[in-house]
Design an enzyme around this catalytic site. Structure first.
Site, PDB file in Angstrom:
ATOM      1  N   ASP A 124      -8.017  -4.959   0.004  1.00 48.49           N
ATOM      2  CA  ASP A 124      -8.575  -5.554  -1.208  1.00 48.49           C
ATOM      3  C   ASP A 124      -8.279  -7.030  -1.337  1.00 48.49           C
ATOM      4  O   ASP A 124      -8.997  -7.755  -2.015  1.00 48.49           O
ATOM      5  CB  ASP A 124      -8.080  -4.793  -2.442  1.00 48.49           C
ATOM      6  CG  ASP A 124      -8.810  -3.473  -2.570  1.00 48.49           C
ATOM      7  OD1 ASP A 124      -9.902  -3.382  -1.998  1.00 48.49           O
ATOM      8  OD2 ASP A 124      -8.286  -2.553  -3.194  1.00 48.49           O
ATOM      9  N   HIS A 160       0.853  -1.190   0.000  1.00 48.59           N
ATOM     10  CA  HIS A 160       0.000   0.000   0.000  1.00 48.59           C
ATOM     11  C   HIS A 160       0.885   1.233   0.000  1.00 48.59           C
ATOM     12  O   HIS A 160       1.936   1.235   0.645  1.00 48.59           O
ATOM     13  CB  HIS A 160      -0.915   0.013   1.235  1.00 48.59           C
ATOM     14  CG  HIS A 160      -2.061   0.956   1.089  1.00 48.59           C
ATOM     15  ND1 HIS A 160      -1.946   2.298   1.378  1.00 48.59           N
ATOM     16  CD2 HIS A 160      -3.315   0.762   0.629  1.00 48.59           C
ATOM     17  CE1 HIS A 160      -3.106   2.880   1.110  1.00 48.59           C
ATOM     18  NE2 HIS A 160      -3.946   1.979   0.657  1.00 48.59           N
TER      19      HIS A 160
END
Ligand code: ACO
Length: 428
Positions: free
Chosen positions: A367, A309
């Protein structure tokens, strides 16, 4: 926000020194206010990908990526995800405070009164190929809303903005569901306003005229949590896209369509779909090591989707919550032994123990788990990013509204470092 401090920038020996104000927010690092830099020095700054640049002031969401903190209007995501529903979180993001029971009832009623789509808009769908990606349909249909709501298109009017915000939040689940129904060739299912927001969303996705859909409470809770966790994430790529599009005074439907476009990319909201496709590609637990090796190989463009991320470098608090939901759903539906789920959980285990991923601080992101949960809920892979867009619409409209209401707002217009040919003449 008065300057707390002054940063001094020396332009080199014998050259002038420039003083720039340093501004402090309520959380997070201070920022150097460079607005006068060009006027004082003739210099621009260079920051591709905005890794060190605050593009706006915002009071909506705060992230501390190193500590794994995510706050919506000051409230930790862990508390919101376990104590509130998506409508309460939406109200909070839009208004700054959690609603009282009366305020919630009024808000829910305002959203409910906008869940249907104009019939003409439904006909618009028939222009798409049946195999169109749902995000292609979303980009088109959400943008096309601009052609239907001329009654509330003055972005300088707060009431018009509110009306458009209600429309967008209410209609996104309907549009997402009809994009799905169109793709699989089933009749569109109209919204049912006796259901709550998330139950109605599931109803529009999974009911048919021949069969009623009775939502399982574990599934409703899981989808509601997906919506809460994806509702806002400060100035991410799609939100910045919405702000940039809106900075020109473009209408909110066009701006949200722009946000959906940006979200679609696999480095952003498309990661949950890309992650499931990757799991299919890996196919079997026995091939995980081969793919881990590919992810580490500098000459191979393959990346482990759902890992890493830009902001969270230790853990993503949303991933922790989504992981919990993932196990709840797999338990409820008896899916722990499903081939793909076993593969996902084994990949998670191996990657978390691997030196490369530990050193580079690459952890499963939200996700990774939301893709697994959505698959377990029976949502097809190609719909994952559309569900994300439905949730993020709340954040987008809150951020868009904040931007338009900001007296310091200007049209977004980044500078560049030009590296093309210097001025030259066309041969005579
Ligand atoms: N698999 C393998 N290696 C990776 C991965 C990954 N998923 N992510 C980053 N790396 C490596 C890079 O190759 C780079 O290595 P290097 O230092 O040797 O060059 C290093 O880790 C840093 O990567 P960057 O791309 O510079 O990190 P950045 O912060 O810019 O990127 C991003 C973050 C885009 C999310 C990246 O981790 C990625 O592509 N992940 C996969 C896609 C994904 O899951 N995206 C979802 C994001 S969450 C969301 O949108 C809700």
């Amino acid at each position: 926000m008065p300057p707390q401090n002054i940063a001094t920038l020396s332009l080199g020996e014998g050259k002038k020194t420039i003083e720039l104000p340093v501004l402090s927010g309520n959380e997070g690092p201070d920022v150097v206010d460079i607005r006068s830099l060009y006027a004082q020095s003739g210099l621009f700054t260079y920051d591709p990908g905005f890794v060190s640049t605050a593009s706006c002031k915002s009071a909506i969401t705060f992230i501390d990526g190193d500590k794994g903190i995510l706050l919506y209007r000051g409230y930790p995501i862990e508390q919101l995800a376990t104590r509130c529903d998506f409508m309460e979180v939406s109200y909070l993001l839009l208004n700054g405070e959690l609603p009282t029971p009366d305020q919630k009832a009024q808000f829910v009623s305002s959203i409910r009164s906008h869940t249907m789509l104009h019939e003409q808009l439904i006909k618009f769908l028939s222009g798409f190929r049946r195999d169109a990606h749902p995000m292609a349909v979303m980009v088109g249909v959400v943008g096309a809303l601009s052609a239907f709501y001329h009654d509330a298109m003055d972005v300088s009017d707060a009431q018009h903005r509110e009306q458009s915000i209600f429309r967008l939040i209410a209609k996104l689940p309907t549009i997402t569901a009809i994009a799905y129904k169109y793709n699989i060739g089933q009749p569109f299912i109209y919204p049912r306003n006796d259901l709550d927001f998330t139950e109605n969303f599931l109803h529009m996705m999974f009911a048919t005229p021949a069969e009623k859909y009775t939502p399982n409470p574990v599934i409703v809770k899981a989808l509601d949590r997906i919506l809460i966790l994806h509702a806002d994430h400060e100035q991410n790529a799609s939100t910045s896209t919405v702000r940039l599009a809106g900075s020109s005074g473009a209408n909110p439907f066009a701006c949200i369509s722009a946000g959906i476009t940006c979200l679609w990319g696999p480095a952003h909201g498309g990661a949950n779909e890309a992650c499931l496709n990757m799991l299919e590609q890996i196919g079997d637990v026995s091939r995980i090591n081969e793919y881990i090796a590919r992810a580490k190989d500098k000459n191979d463009p393959f990346r482990l989707m759902g890992f890493g991320h830009r902001v969270y470098k230790n853990f993503d608090p949303r991933a922790t919550l989504m992981r919990e939901t993932c196990h709840e759903v797999l338990d409820e539906l008896g899916l722990h032994n499903d081939r793909l789920f076993k593969l996902a959980l084994e990949l998670e285990r191996i990657a978390l123990e691997d030196d490369y991923f530990i050193e580079k601080k690459l952890y499963p992101n939200v996700d990774f788990y939301s893709g697994i949960v959505q698959r377990a809920l029976g949502i097809p892979t190609s719909m994952f990013t559309a569900i994300f867009a439905t949730a993020r619409t709340v954040g987008w409209v809150a951020q868009w509204n904040e931007m338009i209401s900001d007296p310091e707002q200007k049209i977004g217009r980044p500078r560049q470092l030009y590296v093309g040919a210097p001025r030259r003449d066309v041969p005579k």
